[in-house]
Design an enzyme around this catalytic site. Structure first.
Site, short mmCIF file in Angstrom:
data_model
loop_
_atom_site.label_atom_id
_atom_site.label_comp_id
_atom_site.label_asym_id
_atom_site.label_seq_id
_atom_site.Cartn_x
_atom_site.Cartn_y
_atom_site.Cartn_z
N HIS A 122 0.88 -1.17 0.00
CA HIS A 122 0.00 0.00 0.00
C HIS A 122 0.92 1.23 0.00
CE1 HIS A 122 -2.79 2.93 1.87
NE2 HIS A 122 -3.76 2.11 1.54
N ASP A 199 3.17 -4.73 8.06
CA ASP A 199 1.95 -3.93 7.93
C ASP A 199 0.78 -4.89 8.07
OD1 ASP A 199 -0.34 -2.73 7.01
OD2 ASP A 199 0.53 -1.91 5.18
N GLN A 202 -4.51 -5.21 7.03
CA GLN A 202 -5.54 -6.09 6.45
C GLN A 202 -5.58 -7.46 7.12
OE1 GLN A 202 -7.75 -5.23 4.28
NE2 GLN A 202 -6.92 -3.24 3.72
N LYS A 225 -10.13 -1.05 10.81
CA LYS A 225 -10.26 -2.20 9.92
C LYS A 225 -10.61 -3.47 10.69
CE LYS A 225 -7.15 -0.46 6.33
NZ LYS A 225 -8.00 -0.01 5.22
N CYS A 363 -4.92 2.72 -3.57
CA CYS A 363 -3.68 3.25 -3.00
C CYS A 363 -2.53 2.29 -3.22
CB CYS A 363 -3.82 3.55 -1.51
SG CYS A 363 -4.98 4.85 -1.19
#
Lengths: 405, 142
Positions: A122, A199, A202, A225, A363
């Site tokens: 991202h 990261d 998600q 999220k 993104c």
């Protein structure tokens, strides 16, 4: 087994209608909806506990501080961090990554050093590293992926060099759904003494994350999220790194002593939490984590995987459909394009039919460039979605094909 | 015709549709039928980049009036582009600069001008006005 109808009742927004159509919310990878327990927690805080934390000795301040620090312990358990002071509250994944990029680079990144990322990041796990590389005259390296949207792991060894100072990689790709083999990646990087930042934006809503088992050095996530509020996130960092890294921002809360000549900094985690934090947001995040724990992350993943397979089966019947990302191991999102229909056109009609999906480049422009497309239609599923909603989605796509095909 | 008269004409055309589907089918038809921009203008320097769709816009001055041509990669965007051009092309720079368009809102397509759409249309309108301003300055200096 979980009762999806029961869960849906916990999410007030799911009763929304878009003109005459019931809302079908398949934009969960952008942000999940919030259960009533989260909404109530935030409202309760402002109704009954609002006060600045770690400051006054008065009743409300103590109550708010206690609640805030308890939330830190909840997050510690959720990620299985060794210490609660390894949990830093931030504004979200983006700020967590920026914090590490900025602070880690200040201390450990020098001219001609390298930072490694992957081809499926991202923008928020590309740009912060680009900025610090530019500042330090260091180089950004990228591990490539293949046509299926899987990392080309054979390339990893040659990209992890004595110049590599940190490897930052996503756990789950937001545009492709790929779940990366991060445990193996971390092992390989550590064999060369290279720290790894994950990261997890998600990932945390779909996978059980245990930072000690993964042995990652940093793990970043956003509350919004995973059923929590916007504007709050977490940075997990190993104590040994956080201790060595200089503060990210200056202000109140992060200091021990301030004179005009010199400031000494507070200990972890406060060193990295300058200013009044988003207390209500952190408590909302805690309520969201409790929702996940109560529902069971495995149960959530099972529901989502079933929806993914159901949708995938139905979508395969469409003419001129091209799936973007065909990784074997994947989270519950499907990215696709129709070869003859622009994603914006499809997205506009789906929106008119009450269906919320994401269209565009997500993104992740380098990912779109790799596949040679302007963007995709991305449907991402959550625990409160149903097969009936997927049927509505499929009907709507049939309408799209009829209008543009 | 004046900009306002053309806007009114478009508003009347759209009043015929009683549901959104007919309206969008019409916009898509417009998108398919629109005269495309000459290939030499489908280049980076004429590109107005949106997050979701893109617009190419070209302008020239012809006997004191601005002539626009444009294109988009998405059909719905292209249909709306077609309407914007119908309203603003062949008008004087001054008139283009000083007129606030309101037909998009009146025909119920305002959402396509919202910043979240990022389809290039908002910047296209800005760019059309900037072209008009540039031509006005050029005319004054002649």
């Amino acid at each position: 087994m979980i009762n999806v109808e029961h869960i849906r009742n916990d999410f007030p927004i799911l009763k929304t209608h878009i003109s005459k159509y019931p809302l079908v919310y398949f934009d969960n990878a952008a942000t999940t909806q919030k259960p009533i327990s989260v909404i109530n927690r935030i409202s309760d805080y402002y109704s009954n506990e609002n006060s600045n934390i770690h400051r006054g000795a008065h009743y409300l301040s103590q109550k708010a501080t206690e609640a805030y620090e308890n939330a830190r312990k909840t997050l510690q358990k959720f990620l299985n961090a060794e210490n609660s002071h390894e949990i830093i509250f931030t504004r979200g994944t983006t700020e967590s990554i920026n914090l590490v990029a900025s602070s880690f680079a200040k201390k450990f990144l020098n001219q001609d050093d390298e930072v490694l990322i992957s081809a499926m990041e991202h923008h928020s796990n590309i740009v912060p590293w680009q900025l610090v590389c530019e500042e330090k005259s260091a180089h950004l390296k990228v591990i490539p992926m293949d046509e299926n949207g899987e990392l080309i792991m054979d390339k990893l060894d040659s990209l992890l060099t004595e110049k590599t100072k940190i490897f930052a990689i996503t756990h789950v790709s937001n545009s492709l759904g790929t779940i990366n083999p991060i445990k193996e990646i971390i092992k390989k990087a550590h064999a060369k003494n290279i720290p790894v930042l994950i990261d997890g934006a998600q990932a945390v809503s779909h996978l059980k994350v245990d930072v000690q088992e993964l042995d990652c050095d940093f793990y970043c996530m956003s509350a919004h999220k995973i059923y929590g509020p916007m504007g709050v996130g977490v940075l997990y960092g190993k104590e040994k790194w956080l201790e060595k890294m200089p503060p990210y921002q200056g202000g109140g809360e992060m200091i021990k002593d301030v004179t005009f000549e010199k400031t000494t900094f507070n200990e972890l985690p406060f060193k990295f939490e300058a200013g009044t934090p988003n207390v209500a947001g952190v408590l909302g995040l805690e309520a969201a984590i409790q929702f996940v724990q109560k529902t069971g992350i495995e149960n959530i993943a099972n529901v989502e995987d079933e929806l993914l397979h159901y949708a995938y089966g139905k979508l395969q019947k469409f003419e001129k459909i091209r799936f973007i990302g065909n990784a074997k191991n994947r989270a519950s999102l499907i990215s696709f394009v129709f070869e003859d229909i622009h994603p914006y056109d499809a997205g506009t009609i789906l929106d008119k039919l009450g269906i919320a999906v994401r269209t565009g480049h997500h993104c992740a422009q380098p990912v779109m460039d790799f596949f040679g497309i302007p963007g995709t239609i991305r449907a991402s599923f959550s625990v409160y979605n149903t097969k009936e909603e997927i049927d509505i989605f499929i009907k709507a796509l049939e309408k799209v094909r009829e209008m543009f095909g | 015709m004046t900009i306002k008269e053309i806007e009114q004409e478009i508003i009347s055309e759209f009043e015929m549709f009683d549901d959104w589907l007919d309206k969008y089918n019409y916009i898509i038809e417009l998108g398919k039928s629109v005269q495309e921009i000459a290939p030499q203008y489908k280049e980076q320097q004429y590109l107005i980049k949106g997050c979701q769709s893109q617009v190419w816009l070209h302008a020239k001055l012809d006997e004191g009036k601005v002539v626009f041509t444009a294109d988009s990669d998405a059909l719905i965007t292209k249909g709306i582009v077609h309407l914007l051009i119908r309203v603003l092309t062949n008008q004087t720079p001054d008139y283009i600069i000083n007129t606030e368009l309101d037909f998009i809102e009146k025909i119920g397509l305002k959402e396509h001008l919202s910043p979240t759409r990022s389809n290039g249309l908002v910047n296209m309108i800005k760019q059309m006005k900037l072209y008009a301003l540039a031509f006005k300055t050029k005319m004054q200096n002649q």
